[in-house]
Design an enzyme around this catalytic site. Structure first.
Site, PDB file in Angstrom:
ATOM      1  N   HIS A 190     -57.677  -1.710  -7.063  1.00  0.00           N
ATOM      2  CA  HIS A 190     -56.801  -0.969  -6.145  1.00  0.00           C
ATOM      3  C   HIS A 190     -56.773   0.487  -6.601  1.00  0.00           C
ATOM      4  O   HIS A 190     -55.723   1.115  -6.629  1.00  0.00           O
ATOM      5  CB  HIS A 190     -55.381  -1.528  -6.185  1.00  0.00           C
ATOM      6  CG  HIS A 190     -55.235  -2.879  -5.551  1.00  0.00           C
ATOM      7  ND1 HIS A 190     -54.011  -3.487  -5.382  1.00  0.00           N
ATOM      8  CD2 HIS A 190     -56.134  -3.742  -5.035  1.00  0.00           C
ATOM      9  CE1 HIS A 190     -54.171  -4.672  -4.801  1.00  0.00           C
ATOM     10  NE2 HIS A 190     -55.459  -4.853  -4.592  1.00  0.00           N
TER      11      HIS A 190
ATOM     12  N   HIS B 261     -62.540  -6.579  -7.977  1.00  0.00           N
ATOM     13  CA  HIS B 261     -61.707  -6.058  -6.890  1.00  0.00           C
ATOM     14  C   HIS B 261     -60.634  -5.179  -7.521  1.00  0.00           C
ATOM     15  O   HIS B 261     -59.885  -5.644  -8.386  1.00  0.00           O
ATOM     16  CB  HIS B 261     -61.085  -7.222  -6.114  1.00  0.00           C
ATOM     17  CG  HIS B 261     -59.967  -6.811  -5.213  1.00  0.00           C
ATOM     18  ND1 HIS B 261     -60.062  -5.763  -4.333  1.00  0.00           N
ATOM     19  CD2 HIS B 261     -58.708  -7.304  -5.070  1.00  0.00           C
ATOM     20  CE1 HIS B 261     -58.912  -5.627  -3.688  1.00  0.00           C
ATOM     21  NE2 HIS B 261     -58.075  -6.549  -4.125  1.00  0.00           N
TER      22      HIS B 261
ATOM     23  N   HIS C  78     -56.229  -1.339   1.501  1.00  0.00           N
ATOM     24  CA  HIS C  78     -56.094  -2.311   0.415  1.00  0.00           C
ATOM     25  C   HIS C  78     -56.761  -1.820  -0.879  1.00  0.00           C
ATOM     26  O   HIS C  78     -56.064  -1.523  -1.828  1.00  0.00           O
ATOM     27  CB  HIS C  78     -56.690  -3.644   0.895  1.00  0.00           C
ATOM     28  CG  HIS C  78     -56.473  -4.793  -0.023  1.00  0.00           C
ATOM     29  ND1 HIS C  78     -56.422  -6.100   0.402  1.00  0.00           N
ATOM     30  CD2 HIS C  78     -56.321  -4.850  -1.372  1.00  0.00           C
ATOM     31  CE1 HIS C  78     -56.225  -6.911  -0.616  1.00  0.00           C
ATOM     32  NE2 HIS C  78     -56.164  -6.161  -1.717  1.00  0.00           N
TER      33      HIS C  78
ATOM     34  N   GLU D  44     -57.090 -13.868  -4.190  1.00  0.00           N
ATOM     35  CA  GLU D  44     -58.251 -13.322  -3.461  1.00  0.00           C
ATOM     36  C   GLU D  44     -59.542 -14.053  -3.819  1.00  0.00           C
ATOM     37  O   GLU D  44     -60.635 -13.527  -3.589  1.00  0.00           O
ATOM     38  CB  GLU D  44     -58.407 -11.823  -3.731  1.00  0.00           C
ATOM     39  CG  GLU D  44     -57.265 -10.959  -3.270  1.00  0.00           C
ATOM     40  CD  GLU D  44     -56.989 -10.990  -1.768  1.00  0.00           C
ATOM     41  OE1 GLU D  44     -57.574 -11.828  -1.051  1.00  0.00           O
ATOM     42  OE2 GLU D  44     -56.153 -10.186  -1.328  1.00  0.00           O
TER      43      GLU D  44
HETATM   44  P1  13P Z   1     -53.999 -11.834  -7.588  1.00  0.00           P
HETATM   45  O1  13P Z   1     -53.047 -11.532  -8.728  1.00  0.00           O
HETATM   46  O2  13P Z   1     -53.650 -13.105  -6.882  1.00  0.00           O
HETATM   47  O3  13P Z   1     -55.421 -11.793  -8.071  1.00  0.00           O
HETATM   48  O4  13P Z   1     -53.811 -10.706  -6.493  1.00  0.00           O
HETATM   49  C1  13P Z   1     -53.869  -9.372  -6.844  1.00  0.00           C
HETATM   50  C2  13P Z   1     -54.418  -8.529  -5.760  1.00  0.00           C
HETATM   51  O5  13P Z   1     -54.733  -7.397  -6.009  1.00  0.00           O
HETATM   52  C3  13P Z   1     -54.545  -9.030  -4.383  1.00  0.00           C
HETATM   53  O6  13P Z   1     -55.294  -8.131  -3.618  1.00  0.00           O
END
Ligand code: 13P
Length: 220
Positions: A103, A101, A164, A82
């Site tokens: 989740h 970022h 996401h 990302e």
């Molecule tokens: P990466 O491990 O490539 O950073 O991806 C993790 C992720 O959460 C993609 O949205």
């Protein structure tokens, strides 16, 4: 591997492990970055490696990339998939020094339902600068996701990525992490308030919103 930027490598490692400890991501999800500063660092970023468990992330595993997302050192790990999302934000926001970022669960619930988190509590407006908007869906790792993420973020400090997760920004990595944490708590408040009924979550009074948005603008 060069140990230039050792201090920034340690800082990003610590903050990324903390993101994992707080449960904002699984071991392999989410990513973080910061702008490097110091001699020769113009336009360079430090970003987490792709698909590497955060509970055992080490400073030397972080990847230095240029503003095209290309690693500048040979033989290191590949940068986050990302990285484009991070780059798009840095390109458009001179004030941003770090991007996170996550989740996190409740924020991801709001992103799946496709609901912006409205102006619910004062802390939110002062820290994020407005509601947390949901982006349009775009496939992970694409330039389209990067553009949709920035379109939802605008001049605020956080946005939800549709189906996401969360993207947050700050003047340093610790502040960006606290914003990601606040987004998760806001999403929990939002989801729980809606358990009292679809219209149970009330927003702040208009004059409080206007005053707090002005306070946010004048402090950024
Ligand atoms: P990466 O491990 O490539 O950073 O991806 C993790 C992720 O959460 C993609 O949205």
């Amino acid at each position: 591997m060069s140990d230039q930027w050792g201090e920034q490598r340690s800082q990003l490692t610590e903050a990324t492990r903390e993101m994992y400890r707080r449960g904002l991501v699984g071991a392999y999800s989410g990513n973080t970055s910061l702008r490097l500063s110091g001699s020769g660092a113009d336009g360079l970023l430090l970003v987490t490696p792709t698909h590497h468990p955060y509970y055992r992330l080490e400073p030397e595993e972080l990847v230095v990339v240029d503003l095209e997302g290309e690693p500048v050192e040979e033989g290191g790990m590949a940068p986050s998939s990302e990285t484009r999302v991070h780059l798009e934000i840095y390109r458009n926001r001179d004030d941003v020094q770090a991007v996170v970022h996550t989740h996190s669960i409740y924020a991801s619930v709001a992103s799946v339902v496709g609901r912006d988190i409205p102006a619910l509590i004062d802390e939110m407006l002062l820290t994020i600068g407005g509601p947390v908007k949901v982006s349009k869906y775009a496939f992970p790792g694409t330039q389209q996701l990067a553009e949709e993420a920035y379109a939802a973020l605008g001049n605020r400090n956080a946005a939800l990525l549709r189906n996401h997760g969360v993207v947050s920004v700050g003047p340093d990595i610790w502040e960006a992490l606290e914003v990601a944490d606040l987004v998760e708590r806001l999403a929990q408040i939002f989801v729980h308030a809606r358990n009292f009924g679809p219209r149970a979550a009330t927003t702040l009074p208009e004059d409080a919103i206007a005053t707090e948005m002005e306070m946010f603008r004048s402090s950024h």
